[in-house]
Design a protein around this motif. Structure first.
Motif, mmCIF file in Angstrom:
data_model
loop_
_atom_site.group_PDB
_atom_site.id
_atom_site.type_symbol
_atom_site.label_atom_id
_atom_site.label_comp_id
_atom_site.label_asym_id
_atom_site.label_seq_id
_atom_site.Cartn_x
_atom_site.Cartn_y
_atom_site.Cartn_z
ATOM 1 N N LEU A 165 36.843 35.016 41.967
ATOM 2 C CA LEU A 165 35.986 34.641 40.845
ATOM 3 C C LEU A 165 36.058 33.142 40.544
ATOM 4 C CD1 LEU A 165 36.729 37.673 38.512
ATOM 5 C CD2 LEU A 165 34.568 37.205 39.683
ATOM 6 N N LEU A 166 37.259 32.578 40.693
ATOM 7 C CA LEU A 166 37.442 31.148 40.424
ATOM 8 C C LEU A 166 36.964 30.283 41.579
ATOM 9 C CD1 LEU A 166 41.029 31.302 38.870
ATOM 10 C CD2 LEU A 166 38.891 30.878 37.630
ATOM 11 N N ASP A 167 36.748 30.908 42.746
ATOM 12 C CA ASP A 167 36.334 30.199 43.960
ATOM 13 C C ASP A 167 37.358 29.128 44.342
ATOM 14 O OD1 ASP A 167 34.745 29.601 46.157
ATOM 15 O OD2 ASP A 167 33.482 28.182 45.057
ATOM 16 N N VAL A 168 38.617 29.557 44.403
ATOM 17 C CA VAL A 168 39.728 28.660 44.724
ATOM 18 C C VAL A 168 40.576 29.321 45.814
ATOM 19 C CG1 VAL A 168 41.847 27.618 43.819
ATOM 20 C CG2 VAL A 168 39.788 27.634 42.420
ATOM 21 N N PRO A 169 40.954 28.586 46.853
ATOM 22 C CA PRO A 169 41.833 29.171 47.880
ATOM 23 C C PRO A 169 43.237 29.384 47.340
ATOM 24 C CG PRO A 169 41.448 26.852 48.342
ATOM 25 C CD PRO A 169 40.552 27.202 47.194
ATOM 26 N N ALA A 170 43.961 30.307 47.952
ATOM 27 C CA ALA A 170 45.287 30.683 47.460
ATOM 28 C C ALA A 170 46.244 29.502 47.385
ATOM 29 C CB ALA A 170 45.877 31.775 48.361
ATOM 30 N N GLU A 171 46.170 28.606 48.369
ATOM 31 C CA GLU A 171 47.123 27.491 48.396
ATOM 32 C C GLU A 171 46.868 26.466 47.298
ATOM 33 O OE1 GLU A 171 43.898 26.638 51.516
ATOM 34 O OE2 GLU A 171 45.080 28.358 50.818
ATOM 35 N N GLU A 172 45.764 26.591 46.581
ATOM 36 C CA GLU A 172 45.461 25.645 45.508
ATOM 37 C C GLU A 172 45.583 26.289 44.129
ATOM 38 O OE1 GLU A 172 41.716 23.735 46.236
ATOM 39 O OE2 GLU A 172 42.356 22.964 48.192
ATOM 40 N N ALA A 173 46.298 27.418 44.070
ATOM 41 C CA ALA A 173 46.482 28.118 42.792
ATOM 42 C C ALA A 173 47.953 28.413 42.574
ATOM 43 C CB ALA A 173 45.686 29.420 42.780
ATOM 44 N N VAL A 174 48.282 28.702 41.325
ATOM 45 C CA VAL A 174 49.630 29.133 40.965
ATOM 46 C C VAL A 174 49.495 30.273 39.963
ATOM 47 C CG1 VAL A 174 49.821 27.382 39.138
ATOM 48 C CG2 VAL A 174 51.899 28.414 40.083
ATOM 49 N N MET A 175 50.383 31.250 40.087
ATOM 50 C CA MET A 175 50.417 32.391 39.160
ATOM 51 C C MET A 175 51.644 32.255 38.283
ATOM 52 S SD MET A 175 49.475 35.585 38.237
ATOM 53 C CE MET A 175 50.230 36.970 37.384
ATOM 54 N N VAL A 176 51.470 32.338 36.967
ATOM 55 C CA VAL A 176 52.567 32.243 36.007
ATOM 56 C C VAL A 176 52.814 33.622 35.415
ATOM 57 C CG1 VAL A 176 53.444 31.118 33.941
ATOM 58 C CG2 VAL A 176 51.887 29.874 35.460
ATOM 59 N N GLY A 177 54.032 34.144 35.584
ATOM 60 C CA GLY A 177 54.359 35.461 35.066
ATOM 61 C C GLY A 177 55.785 35.540 34.590
ATOM 62 N N ASP A 178 56.087 36.594 33.854
ATOM 63 C CA ASP A 178 57.441 36.763 33.318
ATOM 64 C C ASP A 178 58.100 38.042 33.827
ATOM 65 O OD1 ASP A 178 55.797 38.521 31.809
ATOM 66 O OD2 ASP A 178 57.331 38.579 30.241
ATOM 67 N N ALA A 179 57.530 38.668 34.852
ATOM 68 C CA ALA A 179 58.077 39.917 35.363
ATOM 69 C C ALA A 179 58.039 39.917 36.890
ATOM 70 C CB ALA A 179 57.270 41.105 34.833
ATOM 71 N N PRO A 180 58.967 40.640 37.524
ATOM 72 C CA PRO A 180 58.947 40.728 38.983
ATOM 73 C C PRO A 180 57.624 41.230 39.545
ATOM 74 C CG PRO A 180 61.056 41.513 38.145
ATOM 75 C CD PRO A 180 60.173 41.286 36.948
ATOM 76 N N THR A 181 56.923 42.090 38.784
ATOM 77 C CA THR A 181 55.626 42.573 39.267
ATOM 78 C C THR A 181 54.613 41.432 39.389
ATOM 79 O OG1 THR A 181 55.117 43.173 36.976
ATOM 80 C CG2 THR A 181 55.850 44.939 38.442
ATOM 81 N N ASP A 182 54.679 40.454 38.488
ATOM 82 C CA ASP A 182 53.789 39.292 38.574
ATOM 83 C C ASP A 182 54.065 38.497 39.842
ATOM 84 O OD1 ASP A 182 52.707 39.841 35.980
ATOM 85 O OD2 ASP A 182 54.438 38.839 35.083
ATOM 86 N N LEU A 183 55.352 38.275 40.112
ATOM 87 C CA LEU A 183 55.730 37.486 41.277
ATOM 88 C C LEU A 183 55.338 38.200 42.561
ATOM 89 C CD1 LEU A 183 59.275 36.239 40.154
ATOM 90 C CD2 LEU A 183 57.008 35.390 39.521
#
Length: 232
Positions: A165-183
């Protein structure tokens, strides 16, 4: 340094790190402090469906990031708990607060030209309703709930959908989470993961054992990874 990877610092100026163009956030425990509301809603749903006795909220919290029905299956609790849990969560939503520093972080990321999304264990309508109530919905180009993908976290579907949806490749993004499931979801999508440690109380050891690429001790730490993007 507060922001780090295993073995060396990671900043937006690092020549080995592609420029970040997008950030995908988890919601509970990262953007909003909803744990008191969750605990009360869970206890009320447990009493209504299961009956007397202490509600096992601490066990429930260990599975956060997953979709509520999946947590019920894992815990061996009735799926009928979902209706009263959601009902009470809506009723108590005005008690949910935004973590200190998050609004400033979102403002700065938007000014720097990054695109933002939310990928949450909540259903999409509930997540959007909460963000709208808190005045945060306009910050996010997309809000993706667990009911809006084939497989919710820890599968990578939500993060992959956000990238699409964001039209961004994986290497140009970061995911911020607080649980192992997010990571795990970030890792499966090929996206760098950042562990958020500002939601107390927190099982830091369990989160760090899940192998985040970066550790953030306060929201502003993310800015070291996200330089301003050139205007298009």
């Amino acid at each position: 340094m507060a922001v780090s990877t295993v073995g060396r610092p990671a900043t937006a100026a690092d020549p080995l790190v592609p420029p970040r163009r997008a950030v995908v956030f988890d919601l509970d425990g990262v953007i909003v402090d909803s744990f008191a509301v969750m605990s009360e809603a869970f206890a009320l749903a447990y009493a209504e469906v299961v009956g007397d006795g202490p509600a096992p909220f601490e066990e429930y919290r260990r599975h956060l990031g997953r979709y509520f029905p999946d947590i019920m299956r894992i815990m061996g609790l009735p799926l009928e708990m979902e209706e009263p849990f959601v009902r009470e969560s809506y009723r108590l939503a005005d008690r949910v607060t935004v973590f200190d520093g998050v609004v400033e972080l979102l403002l700065t990321l938007r000014v720097r030209g990054l695109r933002l999304a939310v990928a949450t264990g909540k259903s999409g309508p509930r997540a959007r309703s909460l963000l709208d109530r808190l005045g945060l919905l306009p910050f996010f180009a997309h809000v993706i709930g667990s009911d809006e993908v084939a497989q919710p976290k820890p599968a990578p579907d939500m993060v992959l959908r956000a990238l699409e949806l964001l039209d961004v490749p994986a290497e140009e993004a970061v995911m911020v989470g607080d649980a192992p499931t997010d990571l795990a979801s970030a890792r499966g999508a090929g996206v760098a993961s950042a562990a958020a440690l500002w939601a107390p109380p927190h099982d830091v050891d369990e989160l760090l054992a899940a192998g985040p690429d970066m550790v953030l001790r306060r929201p502003a730490d993310l800015l070291a990874l996200c330089a301003s993007l050139p205007a298009r």
